[in-house]
Scaffold this motif. Sequence first.
Motif, mmCIF file in Angstrom:
data_model
loop_
_atom_site.group_PDB
_atom_site.id
_atom_site.type_symbol
_atom_site.label_atom_id
_atom_site.label_comp_id
_atom_site.label_asym_id
_atom_site.label_seq_id
_atom_site.Cartn_x
_atom_site.Cartn_y
_atom_site.Cartn_z
ATOM 1 N N ARG A 1 0.831 -1.217 0.000
ATOM 2 C CA ARG A 1 0.000 0.000 0.000
ATOM 3 C C ARG A 1 0.859 1.258 0.000
ATOM 4 N N SER A 2 1.984 1.208 0.688
ATOM 5 C CA SER A 2 2.889 2.359 0.736
ATOM 6 C C SER A 2 3.536 2.635 -0.616
ATOM 7 N N LEU A 3 3.493 1.644 -1.485
ATOM 8 C CA LEU A 3 4.030 1.786 -2.844
ATOM 9 C C LEU A 3 2.911 1.983 -3.871
ATOM 10 N N GLY A 4 1.676 2.160 -3.382
ATOM 11 C CA GLY A 4 0.537 2.322 -4.296
ATOM 12 C C GLY A 4 0.112 1.020 -4.930
ATOM 13 N N LYS A 5 0.433 -0.087 -4.294
ATOM 14 C CA LYS A 5 0.109 -1.427 -4.813
ATOM 15 C C LYS A 5 -0.787 -2.144 -3.836
ATOM 16 N N GLU A 6 -1.232 -3.330 -4.208
ATOM 17 C CA GLU A 6 -1.985 -4.172 -3.292
ATOM 18 C C GLU A 6 -1.496 -5.603 -3.433
ATOM 19 N N VAL A 7 -1.660 -6.356 -2.376
ATOM 20 C CA VAL A 7 -1.264 -7.767 -2.389
ATOM 21 C C VAL A 7 -2.485 -8.589 -2.791
ATOM 22 N N GLN A 8 -2.279 -9.491 -3.721
ATOM 23 C CA GLN A 8 -3.327 -10.427 -4.123
ATOM 24 C C GLN A 8 -2.781 -11.831 -3.910
ATOM 25 N N VAL A 9 -3.536 -12.647 -3.199
ATOM 26 C CA VAL A 9 -3.109 -14.009 -2.899
ATOM 27 C C VAL A 9 -4.020 -14.965 -3.661
ATOM 28 N N THR A 10 -3.412 -15.924 -4.333
ATOM 29 C CA THR A 10 -4.155 -16.914 -5.088
ATOM 30 C C THR A 10 -3.703 -18.300 -4.675
ATOM 31 N N LEU A 11 -4.655 -19.144 -4.344
ATOM 32 C CA LEU A 11 -4.331 -20.540 -4.069
ATOM 33 C C LEU A 11 -4.610 -21.330 -5.330
ATOM 34 N N LYS A 12 -3.675 -22.170 -5.725
ATOM 35 C CA LYS A 12 -3.854 -22.958 -6.951
ATOM 36 C C LYS A 12 -3.826 -24.418 -6.614
#
Length: 94
Positions: A83-94
Amino acid sequence: MGRAGAKSAEVKELLMKDEEFKAEYEKLKPRYDVISQIIEARTSQNITQEELALRVGTQKSNISRLESGTYNPSLDFFSKVARSLGKEVQVTLK
């Protein structure tokens, strides 16, 4: 890829033939993939580790340890950094 990069790829190929190494590599790969993305985002925005630490509300040493791979951060910490970099974390389980 330069000469060092080619040599590194050869070493990795040899190491991947060792089942124990391969298992450990696969276990740690997601963490290092995220770290690489954080470093890329930070450097592409010309943000120092110190500035990122201020944005996150942590010490520069924590950012340095995160980027070096010597720190095993929580998902919450990764999210704060993203968030501090203007991004978001997305987690995907495969």
